[in-house]
Design an enzyme around this catalytic site. Structure first.
Site, PDB file in Angstrom:
ATOM      1  NE  ARG A 202      32.249  50.674  40.848  1.00  0.00           N
ATOM      2  CZ  ARG A 202      32.844  49.631  40.304  1.00  0.00           C
ATOM      3  NH1 ARG A 202      33.766  48.961  40.983  1.00  0.00           N
ATOM      4  NH2 ARG A 202      32.521  49.225  39.091  1.00  0.00           N
ATOM      5  CD  GLU A 249      43.024  41.562  54.616  1.00  0.00           C
ATOM      6  OE1 GLU A 249      42.666  41.040  53.554  1.00  0.00           O
ATOM      7  OE2 GLU A 249      42.326  41.518  55.670  1.00  0.00           O
ATOM      8  CG  ASP A 298      38.064  51.435  37.475  1.00  0.00           C
ATOM      9  OD1 ASP A 298      39.077  51.120  38.122  1.00  0.00           O
ATOM     10  OD2 ASP A 298      36.923  51.050  37.779  1.00  0.00           O
TER      11      ASP A 298
END
Length: 503
Positions: A202, A249, A298
């Site tokens: 997602r 990163e 969420d």
């Protein structure tokens, strides 16, 4: 019992960091069997609200009553103190890291010989960004392939009632461009378990992983991907930082660690992964296959809507022999992501002030889901300046694109104090003049309050002192005691017997 503040230290692995937290009384082992379904979330939530320790669940249990032999670690970054330690900083050290990040994003040439010496730490940091490749890696002490690469062997958490399946909540998803192997992105995207060897990825359209996936889709190819569950704190924190576009990163984790990141080749896909990872899931994200994801709780404090996202098929799972599973939950703040958001706020400020020098301070309240509302104070010098700053902020950083509300105030207002901000709104704001509404702009896809998915309005409130043509009335003068009187009262305060400290 009060524990001493540790010196700055760098941690080679998540387990080394967890051991240090335990040694200093900031980690609690839970030996009692605890269900992965909901119980861990509720325990974590209560400990979060009390600003309690990291939690190591030694006997996580699935719905059938099977106890996993792999422990689950949660709430590792549940306080600002632990976030600072994870960065390798002493308590209160975030401003120094913010300055380093600012200089890496926008380096300034040395002004003189002394400035050259002052910038040497930055040069060393740049050198630390080059990763080092190793052949033998702890993350590959055990490798499961084929039918053995089974997600049910991992203690994957089920966070909230009504969710359809267990959810991987702390994955570092590593993707790359099909044309440029140096174009690597590490993003955190929740992953729903679809089956023993399938997951739903997602990610939202603006994120780096989705950008790479689109590149592979255009070639008609499935995208290789590696998913890290648990790594050293520098790598975990680099994945949530506001890094410059195009900066890896994994590479930047070397700056935080003060030592080059060690990477190794994945066992089944053409990717590199952190050698010190706890668990690595490998496979391909389909160019065509999607599945319905959600609903899941969420960071907004609501369940999100069900949407179709691409499916990842596993090809291998590798792990440490004594791996621990890193997990968290998302919900209405305070939660672990909101605590990380508060720390990131301190890293944003120097970046913003370098681009917009008239900004005195900036705050993104965690109660507003970390970035949906902002209070900014400005050194105001000309009419209309507050509106210009609002428009500049909405365009400055990707995170600010989704800020729905900006309140602009003067430097005498503490942006982190709601009583101060409300006082400024009550005395320096007029709705007929100081309200700015911008419609049909990009908005958080998860924000169902907007009329269309991903498209909505923004609101700017100018609560600054009005100058020049901004007002036709004489502006009021703020009440204040003279410095001479405050100094005299300060000097006599202890003798008055009123207790507390003088203000």
């Amino acid at each position: 019992m009060k524990h001493s503040v540790p010196p700055a230290s760098r941690y080679a692995s998540l387990q080394e960091f967890a051991n240090e937290l335990e040694r200093r009384g900031r980690l609690k082992r839970i030996a009692h069997p605890v269900f992965l379904q909901h119980e861990i979330t509720e325990i974590h939530r209560r400990v979060m609200e009390a600003e309690g320790p990291a939690l190591l669940f030694e006997r996580p249990m699935d719905n059938s009553g099977r106890v996993h032999d792999m422990p689950l670690l949660a709430n590792v970054f549940g306080t600002k103190e632990r976030i600072e330690w994870g960065f390798g900083l002493e308590s209160g050290g975030l401003p120094n890291l913010a300055e380093t990040l600012c200089n890496l994003r926008d380096p300034q040439p040395p002004k003189n010989g002394k400035d050259v010496w002052d910038k040497l730490p930055l040069l060393k940091a740049a050198l630390a960004m080059r990763p080092k490749q190793v052949r033998r890696a702890p993350c590959q002490e055990i490798v499961w392939r084929g039918a053995d690469a089974d997600l049910t062997r991992l203690p994957i958490q089920g966070c909230w009632p009504g969710e359809p399946a267990p959810l991987i909540t702390w994955p570092l998803v590593i993707t790359r461009s099909p044309e440029d192997p140096n174009d690597v992105n590490v993003g955190i995207y929740r992953m729903q378990v679809l089956g023993p060897q399938q997951l739903i990825m997602r990610w939202l359209a603006h994120r780096g992983g989705a950008r790479h996936h689109l590149m592979w889709q255009r070639l008609g190819k499935d995208m290789p991907v590696a998913v890290v569950i648990g790594s050293d704190p520098a790598t975990l924190l680099a994945a949530v930082m506001p890094l410059p576009e195009g900066m890896s990163e994994l590479n930047f984790a070397g700056v935080l660690r003060g030592k080059r990141s060690e990477i190794t080749e994945a066992v089944s896909v053409p990717m590199h992964v952190p050698a010190n990872a706890e668990i690595v899931l490998e496979g391909h994200v389909s160019a065509t296959k999607t599945a319905e994801e959600g609903p899941y709780g969420d960071h907004t404090g609501y369940y999100n809507s069900v949407e179709a996202f691409p499916v990842m098929a596993l090809s291998a799972i590798s792990k440490r022999r004594d791996a621990i599973y890193l997990s968290t939950y998302t919900g209405r703040p305070p939660d672990e992501p909101s605590k990380l958001g508060e720390a990131m706020n301190e890293l944003f400020v120097p970046l913003v002030k370098r681009q917009l020098p008239e900004i005195a301070d900036l705050w993104l309240p965690s109660e507003a889901c970390s970035y949906r509302a902002m209070v900014v104070s400005i050194d105001k010098r000309y009419p209309g300046q507050a509106r210009r700053i609002m428009m500049a902020l909405w365009s400055l950083l990707p995170q600010f694109t989704y800020t729905k509300l900006i309140i602009a105030v003067d430097p005498d207002i503490n942006v982190r104090s709601w009583p101060d901000v409300v006082w400024a709104l009550s005395t320096r704001f007029d709705a007929s003049r100081d309200l700015m509404v911008v419609s049909d702009t990009p908005i958080d896809y998860l924000d169902f309050a907007s009329p269309k998915a991903g498209l909505g309005g923004k609101l700017g409130l100018d609560a600054t002192t009005k100058i020049g043509p901004e007002t036709e009335r004489e502006w009021g003068k703020v009440l204040g005691m003279s410095p001479e009187i405050t100094d005299r009262v300060d000097a006599m305060w202890a003798e008055l017997g009123l207790g507390g400290e003088s203000q």
